[in-house]
Scaffold this motif. Structure first.
Motif, PDB file in Angstrom:
ATOM      1  N   ASN A 132      -7.944  17.313  -7.807  1.00  0.00           N
ATOM      2  CA  ASN A 132      -8.454  18.247  -8.657  1.00  0.00           C
ATOM      3  C   ASN A 132      -9.857  17.543  -9.504  1.00  0.00           C
ATOM      4  N   LYS A 133      -9.921  16.432  -9.815  1.00  0.00           N
ATOM      5  CA  LYS A 133     -11.158  16.032 -10.524  1.00  0.00           C
ATOM      6  C   LYS A 133     -12.534  16.009  -9.695  1.00  0.00           C
ATOM      7  N   TYR A 134     -12.242  16.097  -8.208  1.00  0.00           N
ATOM      8  CA  TYR A 134     -13.420  16.272  -7.430  1.00  0.00           C
ATOM      9  C   TYR A 134     -13.563  17.669  -6.970  1.00  0.00           C
ATOM     10  N   GLN A 190      -2.735  14.596  -6.871  1.00  0.00           N
ATOM     11  CA  GLN A 190      -3.274  15.844  -7.071  1.00  0.00           C
ATOM     12  C   GLN A 190      -4.432  16.026  -8.118  1.00  0.00           C
ATOM     13  N   LYS A 191      -3.926  15.055  -9.078  1.00  0.00           N
ATOM     14  CA  LYS A 191      -5.168  15.131 -10.125  1.00  0.00           C
ATOM     15  C   LYS A 191      -6.408  14.501  -9.596  1.00  0.00           C
ATOM     16  N   LEU A 192      -6.153  13.321  -8.824  1.00  0.00           N
ATOM     17  CA  LEU A 192      -7.544  12.821  -8.212  1.00  0.00           C
ATOM     18  C   LEU A 192      -8.228  14.067  -7.404  1.00  0.00           C
ATOM     19  N   LEU A 198      -7.010  18.732   2.789  1.00  0.00           N
ATOM     20  CA  LEU A 198      -6.089  17.690   2.912  1.00  0.00           C
ATOM     21  C   LEU A 198      -4.626  18.449   2.430  1.00  0.00           C
ATOM     22  N   GLU A 199      -3.431  17.500   2.741  1.00  0.00           N
ATOM     23  CA  GLU A 199      -2.125  17.976   2.404  1.00  0.00           C
ATOM     24  C   GLU A 199      -1.697  16.995   1.371  1.00  0.00           C
ATOM     25  N   VAL A 200      -1.110  17.491   0.589  1.00  0.00           N
ATOM     26  CA  VAL A 200      -0.700  16.501  -0.654  1.00  0.00           C
ATOM     27  C   VAL A 200       0.804  16.682  -0.967  1.00  0.00           C
ATOM     28  N   ASN A 201       1.810  15.918  -1.182  1.00  0.00           N
ATOM     29  CA  ASN A 201       2.900  16.275  -1.653  1.00  0.00           C
ATOM     30  C   ASN A 201       3.163  16.809  -2.975  1.00  0.00           C
ATOM     31  N   ASP A 245      -5.720  10.221   5.153  1.00  0.00           N
ATOM     32  CA  ASP A 245      -4.956   9.167   4.194  1.00  0.00           C
ATOM     33  C   ASP A 245      -6.141   8.606   3.334  1.00  0.00           C
ATOM     34  N   ILE A 246      -5.574   8.470   1.919  1.00  0.00           N
ATOM     35  CA  ILE A 246      -6.227   7.400   1.227  1.00  0.00           C
ATOM     36  C   ILE A 246      -5.225   6.892   0.153  1.00  0.00           C
ATOM     37  N   VAL A 247      -5.437   5.540   0.274  1.00  0.00           N
ATOM     38  CA  VAL A 247      -4.423   4.581  -0.274  1.00  0.00           C
ATOM     39  C   VAL A 247      -4.974   3.637  -0.969  1.00  0.00           C
ATOM     40  N   VAL A 248      -4.661   3.197  -2.126  1.00  0.00           N
ATOM     41  CA  VAL A 248      -5.005   2.127  -3.030  1.00  0.00           C
ATOM     42  C   VAL A 248      -4.070   0.941  -3.108  1.00  0.00           C
ATOM     43  N   LYS A 249      -4.250  -0.200  -3.069  1.00  0.00           N
ATOM     44  CA  LYS A 249      -3.135  -1.463  -3.126  1.00  0.00           C
ATOM     45  C   LYS A 249      -2.534  -0.861  -4.463  1.00  0.00           C
ATOM     46  N   PHE A 304       0.684  -1.242  -0.040  1.00  0.00           N
ATOM     47  CA  PHE A 304       0.013   0.043  -0.292  1.00  0.00           C
ATOM     48  C   PHE A 304       0.954   1.286  -0.022  1.00  0.00           C
ATOM     49  N   ASP A 305       2.053   1.415   0.608  1.00  0.00           N
ATOM     50  CA  ASP A 305       2.850   2.435   0.626  1.00  0.00           C
ATOM     51  C   ASP A 305       2.356   3.533   1.141  1.00  0.00           C
ATOM     52  N   SER A 306       1.604   3.204   2.571  1.00  0.00           N
ATOM     53  CA  SER A 306       1.119   4.292   3.062  1.00  0.00           C
ATOM     54  C   SER A 306       2.239   4.828   4.276  1.00  0.00           C
ATOM     55  N   ASN A 356       4.931  16.666  -5.082  1.00  0.00           N
ATOM     56  CA  ASN A 356       5.476  15.724  -6.093  1.00  0.00           C
ATOM     57  C   ASN A 356       4.595  14.681  -6.482  1.00  0.00           C
ATOM     58  N   ASN A 357       3.539  14.474  -5.958  1.00  0.00           N
ATOM     59  CA  ASN A 357       2.707  13.352  -5.848  1.00  0.00           C
ATOM     60  C   ASN A 357       1.535  13.941  -6.951  1.00  0.00           C
ATOM     61  N   ILE A 358       1.606  13.916  -8.165  1.00  0.00           N
ATOM     62  CA  ILE A 358       0.753  14.342  -9.243  1.00  0.00           C
ATOM     63  C   ILE A 358      -0.352  13.504  -9.358  1.00  0.00           C
ATOM     64  N   CYS A 370      -3.697  -2.262  -7.790  1.00  0.00           N
ATOM     65  CA  CYS A 370      -5.026  -2.061  -8.043  1.00  0.00           C
ATOM     66  C   CYS A 370      -5.525  -0.506  -8.543  1.00  0.00           C
ATOM     67  N   ARG A 371      -4.331   0.203  -8.831  1.00  0.00           N
ATOM     68  CA  ARG A 371      -4.550   1.685  -9.082  1.00  0.00           C
ATOM     69  C   ARG A 371      -5.123   1.942 -10.398  1.00  0.00           C
ATOM     70  N   ARG A 372      -5.628   3.062 -10.630  1.00  0.00           N
ATOM     71  CA  ARG A 372      -6.216   3.539 -11.999  1.00  0.00           C
ATOM     72  C   ARG A 372      -7.258   2.811 -12.451  1.00  0.00           C
ATOM     73  N   LEU A 373      -7.873   2.304 -11.293  1.00  0.00           N
ATOM     74  CA  LEU A 373      -9.449   1.328 -11.525  1.00  0.00           C
ATOM     75  C   LEU A 373     -10.557   1.933 -10.902  1.00  0.00           C
ATOM     76  N   GLY A 374     -10.317   3.194 -10.558  1.00  0.00           N
ATOM     77  CA  GLY A 374     -11.380   3.864  -9.969  1.00  0.00           C
ATOM     78  C   GLY A 374     -11.774   3.558  -8.144  1.00  0.00           C
ATOM     79  N   ILE A 375     -10.699   3.000  -7.844  1.00  0.00           N
ATOM     80  CA  ILE A 375     -10.968   2.697  -6.380  1.00  0.00           C
ATOM     81  C   ILE A 375     -10.602   3.963  -5.502  1.00  0.00           C
ATOM     82  N   GLY A 376      -9.783   4.680  -5.570  1.00  0.00           N
ATOM     83  CA  GLY A 376      -9.248   5.896  -4.973  1.00  0.00           C
ATOM     84  C   GLY A 376     -10.619   6.992  -5.243  1.00  0.00           C
ATOM     85  N   SER A 377     -11.161   7.119  -6.290  1.00  0.00           N
ATOM     86  CA  SER A 377     -12.231   7.951  -6.373  1.00  0.00           C
ATOM     87  C   SER A 377     -13.430   7.443  -5.705  1.00  0.00           C
ATOM     88  N   LYS A 378     -13.796   6.310  -5.544  1.00  0.00           N
ATOM     89  CA  LYS A 378     -14.878   5.743  -4.590  1.00  0.00           C
ATOM     90  C   LYS A 378     -14.550   6.070  -3.381  1.00  0.00           C
TER      91      LYS A 378
HETATM   92  C1  LIG Z   1      -3.587   8.793  -5.146  1.00  0.00           C
HETATM   93  C2  LIG Z   1      -4.414   7.414  -5.131  1.00  0.00           C
HETATM   94  C3  LIG Z   1      -5.215   7.144  -4.008  1.00  0.00           C
HETATM   95  C4  LIG Z   1      -5.275   7.023  -6.512  1.00  0.00           C
HETATM   96  O1  LIG Z   1      -6.051   6.007  -6.448  1.00  0.00           O
HETATM   97  P1  LIG Z   1      -6.473   5.511  -7.788  1.00  0.00           P
HETATM   98  O2  LIG Z   1      -7.546   4.268  -7.422  1.00  0.00           O
HETATM   99  O3  LIG Z   1      -5.414   4.998  -8.636  1.00  0.00           O
HETATM  100  O4  LIG Z   1      -7.219   6.525  -8.480  1.00  0.00           O
HETATM  101  P2  LIG Z   1      -8.491   6.318  -9.524  1.00  0.00           P
HETATM  102  O5  LIG Z   1      -8.201   5.214 -10.480  1.00  0.00           O
HETATM  103  O6  LIG Z   1      -9.805   6.514  -8.760  1.00  0.00           O
HETATM  104  O7  LIG Z   1      -8.192   7.640 -10.433  1.00  0.00           O
HETATM  105  C5  LIG Z   1      -9.035   8.851 -10.201  1.00  0.00           C
HETATM  106  C6  LIG Z   1      -8.209  10.110 -10.968  1.00  0.00           C
HETATM  107  O8  LIG Z   1      -7.047  10.244 -10.530  1.00  0.00           O
HETATM  108  C7  LIG Z   1      -5.823  10.903 -11.277  1.00  0.00           C
HETATM  109  N1  LIG Z   1      -4.897   9.767 -11.058  1.00  0.00           N
HETATM  110  C8  LIG Z   1      -4.754   8.821 -10.479  1.00  0.00           C
HETATM  111  N2  LIG Z   1      -3.582   8.091 -10.646  1.00  0.00           N
HETATM  112  C9  LIG Z   1      -2.964   8.716 -11.687  1.00  0.00           C
HETATM  113  C10 LIG Z   1      -1.833   8.732 -12.261  1.00  0.00           C
HETATM  114  N3  LIG Z   1      -0.932   7.690 -12.037  1.00  0.00           N
HETATM  115  N4  LIG Z   1      -1.480   9.521 -13.245  1.00  0.00           N
HETATM  116  C11 LIG Z   1      -2.200  10.554 -13.364  1.00  0.00           C
HETATM  117  N5  LIG Z   1      -3.320  10.738 -12.801  1.00  0.00           N
HETATM  118  C12 LIG Z   1      -3.767   9.939 -12.009  1.00  0.00           C
HETATM  119  C13 LIG Z   1      -6.704  10.695 -12.729  1.00  0.00           C
HETATM  120  O9  LIG Z   1      -7.291  11.975 -12.861  1.00  0.00           O
HETATM  121  C14 LIG Z   1      -7.589   9.864 -12.555  1.00  0.00           C
HETATM  122  O10 LIG Z   1      -8.843  10.089 -13.017  1.00  0.00           O
HETATM  123  P3  LIG Z   1      -8.954   9.248 -14.721  1.00  0.00           P
HETATM  124  O11 LIG Z   1      -8.704   7.776 -14.541  1.00  0.00           O
HETATM  125  O12 LIG Z   1     -10.276   9.439 -15.123  1.00  0.00           O
HETATM  126  O13 LIG Z   1      -8.098   9.887 -15.730  1.00  0.00           O
HETATM  127  C15 LIG Z   1      -3.358   5.952  -5.393  1.00  0.00           C
HETATM  128  O14 LIG Z   1      -2.225   6.351  -6.617  1.00  0.00           O
HETATM  129  C16 LIG Z   1      -2.380   5.963  -4.179  1.00  0.00           C
HETATM  130  O15 LIG Z   1      -2.620   5.022  -3.615  1.00  0.00           O
HETATM  131  N6  LIG Z   1      -1.037   6.456  -4.127  1.00  0.00           N
HETATM  132  C17 LIG Z   1      -0.371   6.300  -3.006  1.00  0.00           C
HETATM  133  C18 LIG Z   1      -0.668   7.050  -1.739  1.00  0.00           C
HETATM  134  C19 LIG Z   1      -0.887   8.245  -1.899  1.00  0.00           C
HETATM  135  O16 LIG Z   1      -0.410   9.206  -2.474  1.00  0.00           O
HETATM  136  N7  LIG Z   1      -2.187   8.703  -1.446  1.00  0.00           N
HETATM  137  C20 LIG Z   1      -2.413  10.344  -1.489  1.00  0.00           C
HETATM  138  C21 LIG Z   1      -2.002  10.776  -0.157  1.00  0.00           C
HETATM  139  S1  LIG Z   1      -2.288  12.452  -0.114  1.00  0.00           S
END
Ligand SMILES: CC(C)(COP(=O)(O)OP(=O)(O)OC[C@H]1O[C@@H](n2cnc3c(N)ncnc32)[C@H](O)[C@@H]1OP(=O)(O)O)[C@@H](O)C(=O)NCCC(=O)NCCS
Length: 146
Positions: free
Chosen positions: A118-120, A114-116, A104-107, A70-74, A24-26, A109-111, A77-85
């Motif tokens: 922004n989307k919301y 940030q994109k997630l 929230l705070e976000v690093n 915190d919000i972390v996806v395995k 999970f790298d949390s 460098n954590n693009i 399993c990333r880029r499958l909409g789980i973080g959004s849910k």
């Molecule tokens: C940030 C994180 C939670 C996103 O979870 P996820 O399940 O991959 O996100 P989703 O699949 O729901 O993606 C939602 C949107 O986020 C953005 N996004 C997610 N991963 C991305 C990537 N690798 N590159 C660019 N945009 C990304 C996109 O806008 C995406 O929408 P789209 O799929 O319609 O383009 C996940 O990458 C994670 O666990 N990272 C490590 C822990 C972390 O950094 N947590 C945040 C602490 S502030």
């Protein structure tokens, strides 16, 4: 990916304890998460599919707004909409508190994160210098409901 977002329990935590760092790298340790589950101002949720925990996230109810802790996806399993849910759930719970905003705070460098956010509709309101390990800056992002 199909998943259910449900409140996190101590049993969920013990199920992911051994894989928390590798899969999970949390930055939250399991002991801090355990304390969080007992904090009446915290609410944590897990994303579950077929009894497998794919991600989790939490908020604190502070004095004047809600804070995403915190919000972390395995990793696999990333880029499958789980973080959004998970984020949608946290926003829904924050709205119910009537506090008017979620922050929230976000690093810097954590693009992906940030994109997630922004989307919301979260907007960058400021920067906390050297917030992470006294090195990386944090962007402070807020979503206002009113
Ligand atoms: C940030 C994180 C939670 C996103 O979870 P996820 O399940 O991959 O996100 P989703 O699949 O729901 O993606 C939602 C949107 O986020 C953005 N996004 C997610 N991963 C991305 C990537 N690798 N590159 C660019 N945009 C990304 C996109 O806008 C995406 O929408 P789209 O799929 O319609 O383009 C996940 O990458 C994670 O666990 N990272 C490590 C822990 C972390 O950094 N947590 C945040 C602490 S502030």
């Amino acid at each position: 990916m199909e998943c259910e977002i449900i409140p996190m329990t101590l049993e969920h935590l013990s199920n992911i304890d051994s894989i928390l760092i590798s899969e999970f790298d949390s930055f939250w340790s399991s002991s801090i998460l355990k304390e969080e589950l007992q904090n009446p101002n915290s609410k944590y949720f897990v994303a579950i599919n077929n009894s497998k925990i794919l991600g989790f996230g939490g908020i604190w109810k502070a004095v004047d707004d809600c804070h995403v802790t915190d919000i972390v996806v395995k990793k696999d399993c990333r880029r499958l909409g789980i973080g959004s849910k998970i984020l949608e759930k946290l926003i829904q719970v924050a709205k119910q508190t009537n506090l008017g905003s979620i922050t929230l705070e976000v690093n810097i460098n954590n693009i992906p994160a940030q994109k997630l956010y922004n989307k919301y509709g979260f907007k960058a309101l400021g920067v906390r210098k050297k917030y992470y390990n006294n090195t990386d800056d944090a962007i402070v992002m807020t979503l206002y409901f009113k």
